[in-house]
Design a protein around this motif. Sequence first.
Motif, PDB file in Angstrom:
ATOM      1  N   THR A  71       0.847  -1.184   0.000  1.00  0.00           N
ATOM      2  CA  THR A  71       0.000   0.000   0.000  1.00  0.00           C
ATOM      3  C   THR A  71       0.884   1.237   0.000  1.00  0.00           C
ATOM      4  N   HIS A  72       0.405   2.258  -0.688  1.00  0.00           N
ATOM      5  CA  HIS A  72       1.137   3.510  -0.831  1.00  0.00           C
ATOM      6  C   HIS A  72       0.216   4.620  -0.361  1.00  0.00           C
ATOM      7  N   ARG A  73       0.665   5.366   0.629  1.00  0.00           N
ATOM      8  CA  ARG A  73      -0.142   6.441   1.194  1.00  0.00           C
ATOM      9  C   ARG A  73       0.122   7.742   0.453  1.00  0.00           C
ATOM     10  N   GLY A  74      -0.746   8.700   0.714  1.00  0.00           N
ATOM     11  CA  GLY A  74      -0.550  10.034   0.155  1.00  0.00           C
ATOM     12  C   GLY A  74      -1.313  10.251  -1.131  1.00  0.00           C
ATOM     13  N   GLN A  75      -1.102  11.422  -1.725  1.00  0.00           N
ATOM     14  CA  GLN A  75      -1.870  11.824  -2.906  1.00  0.00           C
ATOM     15  C   GLN A  75      -1.675  10.876  -4.094  1.00  0.00           C
TER      16      GLN A  75
END
Length: 130
Positions: A71-75
């Motif tokens: 998983t990759h967070r942020g915009q």
Amino acid sequence: MDQRARLAAASRDGHLALRRVERQQALIERLHAAGGQRVRLAQLAREQGVSARTVARDVERLRLSGVPLQTHRGQGGGVSLAPARGAIAVEFDLPEAAALMSSLAVLGPSVSPSAASAMRKLTTALGRAV
């Protein structure tokens, strides 16, 4: 709760569980097709016809089951699946292979290309084993 209500609830729960498994399989196939690239939850949700929160829950269930999702967070965030380097060799005994086949049968062995392929491979392997 009377017997009819219990049966209706069990049927509904079973139907929802089946839909979840189908959706999770579709997520794995979609992420595999992305070749390791991030796919945003909102995009996956649109493709599946569900909310981004539902996709997030599916991703978490898959991760907890051992599927190597990142998983990759942020915009620019989202989720990715590392590309496979080829076929994965796994050895099953007869009861293990039969358990997988019965699970695929419940899901529907043709629900996705990978499910159909897995069923063909298991059937072929079992034919050679006996």
